[in-house]
Design a protein around this motif. Sequence first.
Motif, PDB file in Angstrom:
ATOM      1  N   SER A 193       3.700 -11.022 -11.411  1.00 43.89           N
ATOM      2  CA  SER A 193       4.974 -10.329 -11.557  1.00 43.89           C
ATOM      3  C   SER A 193       6.067 -11.278 -12.048  1.00 43.89           C
ATOM      4  O   SER A 193       5.946 -12.494 -11.972  1.00 43.89           O
ATOM      5  CB  SER A 193       5.374  -9.669 -10.233  1.00 43.89           C
ATOM      6  N   ALA A 234       4.917  -6.487 -13.577  1.00 42.03           N
ATOM      7  CA  ALA A 234       3.652  -7.129 -13.989  1.00 42.03           C
ATOM      8  C   ALA A 234       3.712  -7.515 -15.466  1.00 42.03           C
ATOM      9  O   ALA A 234       4.161  -6.735 -16.309  1.00 42.03           O
ATOM     10  CB  ALA A 234       2.483  -6.186 -13.728  1.00 42.03           C
ATOM     11  N   LEU A 279      -2.867  -0.530  -7.876  1.00 43.28           N
ATOM     12  CA  LEU A 279      -1.415  -0.743  -7.822  1.00 43.28           C
ATOM     13  C   LEU A 279      -0.999  -1.971  -8.627  1.00 43.28           C
ATOM     14  O   LEU A 279      -1.644  -3.023  -8.552  1.00 43.28           O
ATOM     15  CB  LEU A 279      -0.970  -0.955  -6.374  1.00 43.28           C
ATOM     16  N   LEU A 280       0.083  -1.833  -9.367  1.00 48.79           N
ATOM     17  CA  LEU A 280       0.683  -3.001 -10.017  1.00 48.79           C
ATOM     18  C   LEU A 280       2.191  -2.965  -9.808  1.00 48.79           C
ATOM     19  O   LEU A 280       2.802  -1.891  -9.772  1.00 48.79           O
ATOM     20  CB  LEU A 280       0.388  -3.006 -11.516  1.00 48.79           C
ATOM     21  N   ASP A 281       2.777  -4.155  -9.726  1.00 49.57           N
ATOM     22  CA  ASP A 281       4.230  -4.258  -9.617  1.00 49.57           C
ATOM     23  C   ASP A 281       4.871  -3.838 -10.949  1.00 49.57           C
ATOM     24  O   ASP A 281       4.319  -4.114 -12.015  1.00 49.57           O
ATOM     25  CB  ASP A 281       4.609  -5.710  -9.296  1.00 49.57           C
ATOM     26  N   ILE A 301      -1.585  -9.731 -14.261  1.00 46.52           N
ATOM     27  CA  ILE A 301      -1.054  -8.931 -13.150  1.00 46.52           C
ATOM     28  C   ILE A 301       0.054  -9.641 -12.378  1.00 46.52           C
ATOM     29  O   ILE A 301       0.625  -9.084 -11.454  1.00 46.52           O
ATOM     30  CB  ILE A 301      -2.177  -8.503 -12.173  1.00 46.52           C
ATOM     31  N   TYR A 347      12.118   0.361  -5.078  1.00 44.46           N
ATOM     32  CA  TYR A 347      11.286  -0.498  -5.930  1.00 44.46           C
ATOM     33  C   TYR A 347       9.944  -0.704  -5.247  1.00 44.46           C
ATOM     34  O   TYR A 347       9.890  -1.157  -4.103  1.00 44.46           O
ATOM     35  CB  TYR A 347      11.987  -1.842  -6.131  1.00 44.46           C
ATOM     36  N   GLU A 348       8.886  -0.372  -5.946  1.00 41.61           N
ATOM     37  CA  GLU A 348       7.555  -0.521  -5.337  1.00 41.61           C
ATOM     38  C   GLU A 348       6.496  -0.498  -6.421  1.00 41.61           C
ATOM     39  O   GLU A 348       6.723   0.018  -7.513  1.00 41.61           O
ATOM     40  CB  GLU A 348       7.301   0.625  -4.353  1.00 41.61           C
ATOM     41  N   PRO A 349       5.301  -1.043  -6.109  1.00 36.96           N
ATOM     42  CA  PRO A 349       4.189  -0.964  -7.065  1.00 36.96           C
ATOM     43  C   PRO A 349       3.783   0.488  -7.275  1.00 36.96           C
ATOM     44  O   PRO A 349       4.076   1.352  -6.444  1.00 36.96           O
ATOM     45  CB  PRO A 349       3.062  -1.730  -6.370  1.00 36.96           C
TER      46      PRO A 349
END
Lengths: 355, 355
Positions: free
Chosen positions: B150, B64, B59-61, B148, A55-57
């Motif tokens: 989470s 998000a 980057l986004l989780d 953005i 699990y990661e961005p």
Amino acid sequence: MSLDTTSEIEIIKVATSKIDQVDFETLSFGSVFTDHMLVCDFRNGAWEKPIIKPYEPFLLDPSAKVFHYGQAIFEGMKAYKIEDDSIWLFRPEENYERFNKSAVRMCMPEVPEHVFIDGLKQILQLEKDWIKKGKGNTLYIRPFMIAIGSGVIAQPSTQYRFMIILSPAKAYYSGEVKVLVAEHYSRAANGGIGAAKAAGNYSGQFYPTQLAHNAGFQQVIWTDDATHTKLEEAGTMNVFFRINDTLYTAPTSERILDGVTRKSLIDLARREGINVEIRSVLVSELVDAAKDGSLKEIFGAGTAAVVNPIVGFQYKDVYYELPKMENSFALDLKEKLTNIQYKLAEDTFGWTVEV
Amino acid sequence: MSLDTTSEIEIIKVATSKIDQVDFETLSFGSVFTDHMLVCDFRNGAWEKPIIKPYEPFLLDPSAKVFHYGQAIFEGMKAYKIEDDSIWLFRPEENYERFNKSAVRMCMPEVPEHVFIDGLKQILQLEKDWIKKGKGNTLYIRPFMIAIGSGVIAQPSTQYRFMIILSPAKAYYSGEVKVLVAEHYSRAANGGIGAAKAAGNYSGQFYPTQLAHNAGFQQVIWTDDATHTKLEEAGTMNVFFRINDTLYTAPTSERILDGVTRKSLIDLARREGINVEIRSVLVSELVDAAKDGSLKEIFGAGTAAVVNPIVGFQYKDVYYELPKMENSFALDLKEKLTNIQYKLAEDTFGWTVEV
């Protein structure tokens, strides 16, 4: 359905699990995620090989269509672990079919069963330690798809990402829920996307729900947008009304989500000998029933909370308190449904599926 | 408005511009972006310092909120370069105000003027080589904001990202546009989010528009969702109807976007002595006017295309061809509006703002 171990899903495991850092007794809904996620991209007209990875961005271009045009859909499901350590899903094919209906309505590609169902089973096997035994403990499952193609012309994307992320959850308890009947705002249009689990349906509810919060209510009961006379949904859930000993819930439509909990409760109630009428309930009927004492219960139904009893509603500045029921349909049906989900009662409907 | 050079916007420039790789004669709308983007994040209840930096993915989780609940809004604007190399915007304060109205409706924080307006002017100064002279050439401006934060609980995010990205564009020409009048699908609900430039409004149109494409039409004219009798918008644009020598367009409402091009065309047309009536036009009126020959023109109005003339419409399986007009209001108003935008005619309205 059975786990297809021959399906080609690549698995990259984390070096070290973060599970020991999680306090499973104080989980806040939807905020902690497991070690892995499933990712499957759609490009050049085809789904690529799914991958289960840490699990990661992930990176997206600023012009990704999901940011500008809201092509995004999701599902909500749960996995349950029982005494013998086996893991179970509840009617997963219903979520799978609804997901693909949502995809069609939002002009997105349908996801193949081996990606959605087999992929889900594989990631659940990998994350089985995250599912805790005991009624109320579940692993909340969030399959979703977003448009990842770039470009700010208002057209469907040609590239999509399907993902499954998993979040351990305790029983969802929202406290005493008072609701406000919508007189102005609404959640769905005729001929709109209300029946799809599309992202835009949810953010559109935030502002009216915030206004309700500010006035002391936890949720809004949505009415039809054209006349505001028909009761449709409660917050993000389907809604049931008990008048005398009959249960009423609105028929599914383009404006109303075909909820899995909703349809399961209808079947369960009928098996219990409860009269269930599937028809629109008018606000005026609700008010009349509250006034003459025949309104016994209102409750929301959805995956997260299962059943969410409502203690009272307000309409046109008048608050109507519901009676405290000895033989609550809401609590009885919730008990019976969760007993099936946790394999504590016989599943005569064949709803549960082992992972 | 003037450029506030004291505003605290950090600027990080690219090492090498990619402008030489761009063929400005063959631009496809919204697909090429300039070297830089403006980014400003909202966290802990406040807007952070804006930054102009190289255009790049971020980057986004996976959880998000923009992916799951569609909290996302945008604006569309253009910058114009004239003979003396000065750069101009068209009514930017209208877009700024509408952006913040959209933000309120979607439960998102309002963006301060120094971020939106001054930030826009600063990035336009930096990217001025990307704006080409000559009528039709513009730099399309896309300010947008996404949630953005989470977490997959259906509640407003506490964290947001405001961005401005820029895309060089040629005059938008969509060919001969035939439209289908919506009899079933719709784009907005009463009490919904149709007046906001919210992402979810756009993806909801993709499927019905695709059905129209498959039937040989380029766009849908949306009707009110409750009765499908009132004409509301055309595709993603406001729509005007010319019956004899009067122009009609629907009043703005919760269902209809308060378009900047729409309101400018109304003012321009009235200055030209054209009678403009702002009222709902019924589908039945349109059909009657097409049958008796009094329907002269239909056109869409929006930032991207400015004015988009429509050659005919279909309703209940009957196609109505519009006459070819010698003195087209659509083309005349488009010419007059773009002359103001490109400083080729006097701006008696005070609409243009120098960067």
